[in-house]
Write a protein that holds these residues in place. Structure first.
Motif, PDB file in Angstrom:
ATOM      1  N   GLU A 182       3.299  23.808   4.409  1.00 52.04           N
ATOM      2  CA  GLU A 182       4.100  25.022   4.521  1.00 52.04           C
ATOM      3  C   GLU A 182       3.287  26.299   4.364  1.00 52.04           C
ATOM      4  N   TYR A 183       2.032  26.199   3.955  1.00 53.78           N
ATOM      5  CA  TYR A 183       1.206  27.385   3.780  1.00 53.78           C
ATOM      6  C   TYR A 183      -0.260  26.974   3.835  1.00 53.78           C
ATOM      7  N   ARG A 184      -1.132  27.953   4.026  1.00 53.13           N
ATOM      8  CA  ARG A 184      -2.560  27.666   4.073  1.00 53.13           C
ATOM      9  C   ARG A 184      -3.018  27.151   2.709  1.00 53.13           C
ATOM     10  N   GLY A 185      -3.687  26.027   2.689  1.00 58.44           N
ATOM     11  CA  GLY A 185      -4.110  25.404   1.443  1.00 58.44           C
ATOM     12  C   GLY A 185      -3.145  24.361   0.915  1.00 58.44           C
ATOM     13  N   HIS A 186      -1.981  24.191   1.569  1.00 58.06           N
ATOM     14  CA  HIS A 186      -0.995  23.222   1.094  1.00 58.06           C
ATOM     15  C   HIS A 186      -1.540  21.791   1.201  1.00 58.06           C
ATOM     16  N   GLY A 187      -2.276  21.516   2.284  1.00 61.74           N
ATOM     17  CA  GLY A 187      -2.869  20.185   2.433  1.00 61.74           C
ATOM     18  C   GLY A 187      -3.811  19.853   1.298  1.00 61.74           C
ATOM     19  N   ARG A 188      -4.587  20.839   0.866  1.00 55.42           N
ATOM     20  CA  ARG A 188      -5.493  20.638  -0.274  1.00 55.42           C
ATOM     21  C   ARG A 188      -4.695  20.320  -1.534  1.00 55.42           C
ATOM     22  N   ASP A 189      -3.622  21.071  -1.766  1.00 52.28           N
ATOM     23  CA  ASP A 189      -2.817  20.849  -2.971  1.00 52.28           C
ATOM     24  C   ASP A 189      -2.176  19.467  -2.967  1.00 52.28           C
ATOM     25  N   LEU A 190      -1.669  19.045  -1.813  1.00 51.97           N
ATOM     26  CA  LEU A 190      -1.030  17.733  -1.714  1.00 51.97           C
ATOM     27  C   LEU A 190      -2.036  16.606  -1.962  1.00 51.97           C
ATOM     28  N   ALA A 191      -3.218  16.728  -1.354  1.00 47.26           N
ATOM     29  CA  ALA A 191      -4.232  15.682  -1.523  1.00 47.26           C
ATOM     30  C   ALA A 191      -4.754  15.642  -2.951  1.00 47.26           C
ATOM     31  N   ARG A 192      -4.867  16.792  -3.572  1.00 49.07           N
ATOM     32  CA  ARG A 192      -5.324  16.831  -4.968  1.00 49.07           C
ATOM     33  C   ARG A 192      -4.334  16.100  -5.873  1.00 49.07           C
ATOM     34  N   ARG A 193      -3.058  16.361  -5.669  1.00 51.06           N
ATOM     35  CA  ARG A 193      -2.051  15.669  -6.496  1.00 51.06           C
ATOM     36  C   ARG A 193      -2.085  14.166  -6.248  1.00 51.06           C
TER      37      ARG A 193
ATOM     38  N   VAL B 242      -1.878   6.346  -5.338  1.00 47.12           N
ATOM     39  CA  VAL B 242      -1.903   6.495  -3.884  1.00 47.12           C
ATOM     40  C   VAL B 242      -3.182   5.855  -3.358  1.00 47.12           C
ATOM     41  N   ASP B 243      -3.040   4.963  -2.387  1.00 51.56           N
ATOM     42  CA  ASP B 243      -4.189   4.241  -1.849  1.00 51.56           C
ATOM     43  C   ASP B 243      -4.815   4.928  -0.641  1.00 51.56           C
ATOM     44  N   LEU B 244      -4.010   5.692   0.077  1.00 48.89           N
ATOM     45  CA  LEU B 244      -4.458   6.247   1.340  1.00 48.89           C
ATOM     46  C   LEU B 244      -3.813   7.605   1.566  1.00 48.89           C
TER      47      LEU B 244
ATOM     48  N   LYS C  45       4.198   1.863   2.356  1.00 47.92           N
ATOM     49  CA  LYS C  45       5.135   2.758   1.685  1.00 47.92           C
ATOM     50  C   LYS C  45       4.624   4.175   1.862  1.00 47.92           C
ATOM     51  N   LEU C  46       5.300   4.940   2.715  1.00 45.54           N
ATOM     52  CA  LEU C  46       4.761   6.214   3.173  1.00 45.54           C
ATOM     53  C   LEU C  46       5.598   7.391   2.694  1.00 45.54           C
ATOM     54  N   ASP C  47       4.923   8.385   2.137  1.00 39.55           N
ATOM     55  CA  ASP C  47       5.524   9.688   1.857  1.00 39.55           C
ATOM     56  C   ASP C  47       4.931  10.679   2.842  1.00 39.55           C
ATOM     57  N   ALA C  48       5.762  11.258   3.707  1.00 35.01           N
ATOM     58  CA  ALA C  48       5.301  12.227   4.702  1.00 35.01           C
ATOM     59  C   ALA C  48       5.723  13.626   4.267  1.00 35.01           C
ATOM     60  N   VAL C  49       4.734  14.529   4.190  1.00 37.41           N
ATOM     61  CA  VAL C  49       5.002  15.902   3.762  1.00 37.41           C
ATOM     62  C   VAL C  49       4.424  16.855   4.792  1.00 37.41           C
ATOM     63  N   THR C  50       5.239  17.828   5.198  1.00 38.95           N
ATOM     64  CA  THR C  50       4.802  18.851   6.153  1.00 38.95           C
ATOM     65  C   THR C  50       4.237  20.051   5.392  1.00 38.95           C
TER      66      THR C  50
ATOM     67  N   MET D 268       0.845  -1.199   0.000  1.00 36.21           N
ATOM     68  CA  MET D 268       0.000   0.000   0.000  1.00 36.21           C
ATOM     69  C   MET D 268       0.875   1.242   0.000  1.00 36.21           C
ATOM     70  N   ARG D 269       0.518   2.203  -0.851  1.00 33.35           N
ATOM     71  CA  ARG D 269       1.222   3.479  -0.880  1.00 33.35           C
ATOM     72  C   ARG D 269       0.345   4.540  -0.233  1.00 33.35           C
ATOM     73  N   ALA D 270       0.933   5.329   0.655  1.00 36.03           N
ATOM     74  CA  ALA D 270       0.166   6.320   1.397  1.00 36.03           C
ATOM     75  C   ALA D 270       0.899   7.652   1.434  1.00 36.03           C
ATOM     76  N   LEU D 271       0.120   8.704   1.530  1.00 30.05           N
ATOM     77  CA  LEU D 271       0.641  10.054   1.729  1.00 30.05           C
ATOM     78  C   LEU D 271       0.203  10.522   3.107  1.00 30.05           C
ATOM     79  N   LEU D 272       1.147  10.995   3.910  1.00 30.76           N
ATOM     80  CA  LEU D 272       0.850  11.569   5.212  1.00 30.76           C
ATOM     81  C   LEU D 272       1.030  13.077   5.122  1.00 30.76           C
ATOM     82  N   VAL D 273      -0.063  13.807   5.353  1.00 29.57           N
ATOM     83  CA  VAL D 273      -0.035  15.269   5.340  1.00 29.57           C
ATOM     84  C   VAL D 273       0.046  15.737   6.794  1.00 29.57           C
ATOM     85  N   VAL D 274       1.157  16.376   7.147  1.00 28.86           N
ATOM     86  CA  VAL D 274       1.438  16.751   8.532  1.00 28.86           C
ATOM     87  C   VAL D 274       1.340  18.260   8.699  1.00 28.86           C
ATOM     88  N   ASN D 275       0.495  18.695   9.606  1.00 29.66           N
ATOM     89  CA  ASN D 275       0.440  20.112   9.968  1.00 29.66           C
ATOM     90  C   ASN D 275       1.403  20.338  11.128  1.00 29.66           C
TER      91      ASN D 275
END
Length: 322
Positions: free
Chosen positions: A38-49, A56-58, A31-36, A1-8
């Motif tokens: 950096e700006y308001r709306g960054h979580g939206r941009d990361l999840a959209r990609r 990405v499964d999760l 298999k985890l990619d963790a991204v912190t 499983m490939r996952a993206l972790l969006v960290v605030n």
């Protein structure tokens, strides 16, 4: 499983050390990619990609309700499709974490991570409904883009309180329940519409509901939490149904005392009631109009002033790990 972790990194209830422990725990199972962010709306941009990538499964959101809202809006940028989109998992890191707790997750980041890992091993998930709010066609707000919300939205008094809290937090104040209560009092003192509301609720096939001072739109129950105490504005609201609305047509001193007490003593069986209270259940389409611009909020995020907002309850919008 490939996952993206969006960290605030500004999550109020997790430290850098705790976040590192959680990242290692998740990475041991996938298999985890963790991204912190950096700006308001960054979580939206990361999840959209992640949604557009197709591999990405999760997507895991580590933060408060604001972070979750950004991630959800990124995942659903092209619309709901729970069979195709990555599933969502939430690790609570904010001060209230309404969405995570409404899903039944512990309000502790470490414990919630353990529940999520167990759910993944056991292939436990559910599909939840969400709310969608947009500017109403033919009004001055029609250019406002549509935005998803997970647990609540509000036009009027409650959104004004949230706006005041955000101003205080920008000045360095901590987000506490005492801070919210102080802003409720201050909003009461300055709100010119608290005795004679300006909001009208319109829905197909029914007479309009007029002169509301506030309108709280709920996608689930509880509406919020005071510490560990759940507060129920619309006890029947559910992720499996449409949207519920609590409207109040007066906020005089006695009315504030009455409805405030009812909220504090609310339960899954009983919410606010009275001749100035309107409760509507399982709505799919409706619009809130105001004679004057009023504060508007979604998932506890103040979004400025609005005069007209159209709401849609969308069932089976997103898959969530529970």
């Amino acid at each position: 499983m490939r996952a993206l972790l969006v960290v605030n990194p500004a999550a109020t209830t997790t430290s850098a050390r705790t976040r590192d422990v959680l990242i290692h725990a998740l990475a041991s199972e996938m298999k985890l990619d963790a991204v912190t962010t950096e700006y308001r709306g960054h979580g939206r941009d990361l999840a959209r990609r992640a949604a557009e990538a197709g591999d990405v499964d999760l997507v895991v959101a580590l933060g408060g309700d604001g972070t979750v809202n950004e991630v959800v809006n990124g995942l659903l940028h092209a619309g709901p499709d729970p069979d195709r989109l990555p599933r969502l998992a939430v690790v609570p890191g904010g001060s209230t974490n309404v969405f995570a707790r409404a899903l039944g997750l512990p309000n502790d980041a470490v414990e919630a991570t353990g529940v999520i890992l167990d759910a993944l091993r056991e292939e436990r998930s559910r599909t939840v409904g969400l709310g969608l709010a947009a500017g109403t066609p033919g009004t001055e707000d029609e250019a406002v883009p549509a935005r998803w919300f997970t647990f609540c939205a509000g036009l009027g008094f409650d959104a004004g309180v949230i706006g005041r809290v955000e101003q205080q937090r920008e000045r360095g104040k901590r987000s506490t329940h005492a801070l919210y209560l102080r802003q409720v009092v201050r909003q009461l003192l300055v709100d010119p519409h608290r005795r004679h509301g300006t909001i009208t609720l319109e829905r197909p096939g029914h007479d309009p509901v007029r002169e509301l001072v506030l309108s709280i739109v709920c996608n689930t129950s509880p509406w919020t939490y005071l510490g560990n105490k759940p507060v129920y504005a619309s006890p029947e609201a559910s992720f499996d149904k449409g949207l519920d609305v609590l409207g109040l047509s007066r906020l005089s001193g006695p009315a504030v005392a009455r409805y405030g007490t009812q909220l504090l003593t609310s339960s899954p069986e009983r919410g606010p009631r009275g001749r100035h209270a309107v409760s509507l259940h399982d709505l799919i389409d409706f619009t809130l109009h105001s004679k004057v611009p009023l504060p508007f909020q979604m998932d506890g995020d103040h979004l400025g002033l609005r005069t007209s907002v159209t709401f849609t309850g969308v069932r089976r919008a997103l898959g969530v790990i529970v």
